[in-house]
Design an enzyme around this catalytic site. Structure first.
Site, PDB file in Angstrom:
ATOM      1  N   HIS A 329       0.808  -1.219   0.000  1.00 39.13           N
ATOM      2  CA  HIS A 329       0.000   0.000   0.000  1.00 39.13           C
ATOM      3  C   HIS A 329       0.845   1.275   0.000  1.00 39.13           C
ATOM      4  O   HIS A 329       0.371   2.322  -0.439  1.00 39.13           O
ATOM      5  CB  HIS A 329      -0.950   0.017   1.203  1.00 39.13           C
ATOM      6  N   GLY A 330       2.043   1.215   0.502  1.00 43.75           N
ATOM      7  CA  GLY A 330       2.857   2.424   0.487  1.00 43.75           C
ATOM      8  C   GLY A 330       4.192   2.213   1.172  1.00 43.75           C
ATOM      9  O   GLY A 330       4.342   1.320   2.011  1.00 43.75           O
TER      10      GLY A 330
END
Lengths: 520, 412
Positions: A329-330
């Site tokens: 996700h990041g």
């Protein structure tokens, strides 16, 4: 280009749609090529230079994919496997450079005290999604599940604009047969009616609900990032506001993607299915970002061994899968912590079920028990979202400390006057009354209450549209709740949808806010 | 199910949405609550506009780009209120368009980016840049310019904000309701409102709260210190990269740029002494003037820096007792004074025989010390004649500003 923008709705979409079906009357291949070209245009609207990166990635993966298929055809499975490894490495390296290089260097600098810099690297939009889509394609090709020798078809599968930027993460095998079908190229009014309805429901969720509640969560998490101690109500309100914002944002996006694709006669897989109604965390992951869960299960958890090597190994596999899912996700430790928390939740959930099984306890199906399980699951998810949203570990802790009541409880000053003796009693018991910039009082509580009511009590878009195949392989429930809320192409539904769409478009003008999942 | 049923549904849906959006757009276009289009203005319907202040940063850039004014005013609320764009020096005696593009609350960074926007999107020939005397660093304007260049038409025509403010505009057509902006962008603020002291209290509360340097002792000692000559040999870094960039941009172009350092009412000016900031102002003016002398733009471009601060009329207009002529409050001056400043800056007022003592002073590094001395003397004389000035100031500042234990020794 954003789905929730006038250039898209009034310009790109009608032109793409009309020309597609006009070309389809003449030649299906030309129509498919048109859809591919417009998808590149759609992507290039954000940053034209990254169209080249997307095209490069597609050409490389297509060639690796066809190479794998040829090697399998020539009965050289070991070479095919080597090519698959090369292909996966290529995709992961591309993703690693654009998404994780700075993260890696920063952490290395921190660990060994250096000051290396590699400059700012802009994250190309949707790279996480199109990379995973193509890894899945290569893996499927290596298992002999797909055969694709047409670059235009392959490029269309990857770039198809309804899913390009933020999913769903598609399997080649579920999409290409649809693009090969003759009826896909024939304009059908039922697809248009269903597609528009789903699209506008999604738009309403995004612009009215998600963007409407967004400022309430932003103020709390901004204050936390600045180190401001948060009272309990403020912290809970911020966490719940973000929980609802994310829900409506992603749910809205998924609806819009499904609706748009349906306009072109192509059904996308379901990606979001009332996750906050989940009764345990495994159930949650079968409902939230379903195509990512499917990807992680099929291409990470199962290859790691899944549940085939005993309980301990299963839990380890779960943790690894969720930690990597979090990192996907990041490039931030907060996402890793978020993934790790969900990994722990899953381990606890599986251990609990194993224990019950061993002790011979039956599953409780009482209404009260199910509601309690639903609330417990929801609260666990809310706590994890704090790490997902916070800009740093410290900021997340500030919010969690507030939620735990460490900074006491504060309420808006005007409530004190209205509550009379109750207010005095609360003051005597430590509740402070003062106006806070992070707690908007009644308007915020109204938002949260309305949001939770929609999330928990109403049918979701697929349930509303269940009579008309709203998503790929969607199976309607045998006994639906609120059966009167099932869509039909009637004048009454049209009038209701005009209102929904009108407000969706009206609030779109309050600022074209990106979908949260675009940043991944 | 029959295809025709779906066709009817789909057509009805699309036509219904289009119709509702069209009606909304026509309604907001006619009312035009943010003065985005400028017309029509129909008495009793939409002639009184009071909503631009809620959408100023979105609308003003669009208007300035569309109207292509010859003269543009930039700055914060002080310039937005005080400078009349219809001044003959700006409109070229009424022959050209002029627009007040100053934005309430804009710090230097925002003003710099607004100027970048003006230079990129108009052929403005006269630019008035109002500012506090301070460093003028160059800042990255990519994000600001992108925001200012965004197409605001959807928001102005079909947004909840537009509907809400259109309805409010229709409900506020009483002629006694205040118009907030002129068609040329000047902010009318609290025009004709006598609550001057209250506004001053609000301003000082916002700007002085938390400043530990603001003490009454400092104010008391400032008179003794002001008899010392201005020290100009300081070596502290003073960033003028923004000014350098501006000079490069206008060089060789037919642009007359007038930088004006905001003057204050005597009470407002004394607040600088209260916080020990008065010398910074002079040093900043000196460095800016010196830079302009060393890096003049190539003709026909001209740049001048102006200071108007004084301690006599009209800077001493009594704050109490109703509506003021020259001031809105101790910080914001009215166009009556702003027009005089524009006269001076554009040569419509006869030049003073001694540049260091007249109304308005074109700042140059050679005479800045003389002007400083002149103002210090004028201030001393004024405070001796008006000892109540400090009482007025202390009444307006927030209570936490440190008070002296003994009565203020006035005028000593």
């Amino acid at each position: 280009m954003l789905f929730n923008s006038y250039p898209f709705i009034l310009g790109f979409l009608p032109v793409t749609f009309l020309v597609f079906f006009a070309l389809a009357r003449w030649n299906h291949r030309a129509a498919a090529a048109w859809l591919m070209l417009t998808s590149f245009f759609f992507y290039g609207w954000w940053s034209p230079k990254y169209v080249l990166l997307l095209a490069f990635s597609i050409v490389v993966n297509f060639n690796i994919g066809t190479g794998i298929q040829r090697l399998l055809g020539a009965c050289r499975p070991r070479h095919a496997k080597a090519m698959l490894v090369f292909g996966i490495a290529f995709n992961l390296l591309l993703l690693a450079y654009y998404k994780y290089a700075n993260f890696f260097v920063d952490n290395l600098n921190y660990a060994i005290g250096t000051r290396w810099e590699i400059g700012e690297i802009i994250l190309p939009l949707g790279i996480s999604f199109y990379t995973f889509t193509q890894i899945a394609y290569l893996a499927d090709a290596a298992q002999g599940k797909v055969r694709e020798y047409n670059l235009i078809h392959y490029a269309l599968f990857v770039t198809y604009f309804p899913h390009l930027i933020a999913g769903p993460i598609l399997h080649h095998a579920e999409m290409m047969p649809q693009f090969d079908r003759a009826e896909t190229y024939r304009m059908q009014w039922d697809n248009i009616a269903v597609g528009l309805t789903i699209f506008f429901i999604g738009l309403f969720k995004k612009t009215v609900l998600a963007d409407g509640i967004a400022p309430h969560s932003t103020s709390v998490f901004d204050a936390a990032a600045a180190g401001t101690a948060l009272p309990m109500l403020d912290a809970w309100a911020g966490a719940l506001a973000y929980t609802l914002r994310l829900y409506f944002d992603f749910s809205g996006y998924c609806d819009m993607a499904i609706g748009l694709s349906r306009l072109f006669g192509v059904n996308l897989p379901l990606n979001f299915n009332s996750p906050y109604k989940a009764e345990n965390i495994s159930d949650f992951w079968r409902r939230w970002h379903m195509t990512l869960s499917r990807f992680l299960r099929d291409y990470l958890y199962i290859p790691l061994g899944g549940n085939r090597r005993g309980g301990g190994r299963r839990y380890l596999n779960l943790m690894v899968t969720m930690l990597l899912g979090g990192l996907w996700h990041g490039a931030n430790w907060t996402f890793v912590v978020w993934g790790g928390l969900h990994g722990i939740y899953l381990v606890i959930n599986h251990a609990w079920h194993a224990l019950r099984h061993r002790l011979g306890w039956k599953n409780a199906h009482s209404r009260g028990g199910r509601i309690a399980a639903q609330i417990l699951t929801f609260l666990a998810v809310v706590v994890a979202w704090v790490f997902f949203r916070a800009t740093s570990f410290d900021a997340a802790l500030v919010v969690l400390k507030g939620m735990a009541g460490i900074n006491g409880i504060e309420m808006p000053l005007k409530w004190l006057a209205g509550w009379g003796a109750v207010g005095e009693w609360l003051v005597q018991h430590g509740v402070r009354f003062r106006d806070s910039p992070t707690f908007a009082g009644a308007p915020l509580l109204t938002w949260v209450a309305a949001g939770l009511a929609i999330v928990w009590l109403t049918p979701n878009t697929q349930q509303i549209m269940e009579r008309f195949d709203p998503a790929l392989d969607y199976r309607p429930e045998p006994r639906p709740a609120m059966p009167w809320l099932r869509w039909q192409p009637t004048a009454r539904w049209a009038a209701a949808m005009v209102i929904v769409a009108y407000f969706g478009m009206l609030y779109m003008s309050s600022g074209f806010n990106e979908f949260i999942y675009f940043q991944f | 199910m029959n295809e025709a049923v779906f066709a009817r549904y789909s057509s009805g849906l699309v036509i219904g949405i289009a119709l509702l959006l069209f009606v909304t757009a026509v309604f907001n276009r006619l009312v035009d609550p943010f003065q985005y289009f400028g017309s029509p203005r129909i008495a009793g319907f939409n002639a009184v506009k009071s909503r631009l202040r809620f959408f100023e940063r979105e609308v003003k850039p669009a208007v300035v780009k569309r109207e292509q004014p010859e003269a543009v005013i930039l700055g914060s609320s002080i310039a937005a209120i005080g400078f009349e764009p219809l001044h003959p020096a700006l409109t070229h005696e009424g022959r050209g368009k002029s627009y007040n593009f100053a934005l309430a609350g804009a710090p230097w960074e925002e003003v710099f980016c607004a100027l970048q926007y003006v230079l990129a999107n108009t052929d403005a020939k006269r630019i008035v840049l109002g500012m506090i005397a301070q460093p003028m660093p160059e800042v990255g304007c990519g994000h600001s310019l992108a925001k200012m260049s965004e197409n605001r038409l959807p928001e102005v025509l079909v947004s909840p904000l537009a509907i809400q403010h259109s309805l409010k505009t229709l409900r506020s057509q009483d002629p006694r309701e205040p118009q907030t902006h002129t068609a040329e962008g000047r902010y009318l603020f609290f025009r004709d409102d006598p609550q001057v002291e209250h506004r001053a209290q609000v301003f000082f509360a916002e700007n002085l709260r938390g400043k530990r340097t603001c003490t009454e002792d400092r104010l008391r000692h400032s008179l003794d210190e002001s008899s010392a000559p201005l020290k100009l040999d300081f070596t502290a870094p003073f960033d003028l990269s923004g000014l350098e960039r501006i000079l490069e941009q206008i060089s060789g172009l037919p642009i007359a740029l007038r930088i004006v350092f905001y003057p204050r009412h005597v009470v407002g000016a004394e607040a600088e002494y209260l916080c020990g900031e008065q010398e910074l102002r002079w040093l900043a003016m000196y460095r800016i003037a010196q830079f302009l002398e060393q890096h003049p733009p190539a003709p026909p471009a001209t740049v001048q820096a102006w200071d108007f601060q004084g301690y006599g009329p009209p800077f001493d207009e009594p704050l109490g007792g109703g509506v003021l002529t020259y001031w809105q409050d101790p910080i914001h001056f009215n166009p009556v004074l702003g027009n005089r400043m524009l006269d001076a800056m554009f040569g419509l007022e006869p030049e003073a025989s001694d540049p260091a003592t007249g109304f308005g002073y074109r700042v140059d590094s050679a005479t800045v010390a003389a002007r400083y001395r002149w103002l210090a003397n004028q201030r001393r004389a004024f405070l001796q004649a008006h000892p109540e000035t400090w009482d007025t100031l202390m009444r307006l500042v927030p209570p936490e500003v440190q008070r002296s234990p003994s009565p203020v020794a006035r005028g000593s």
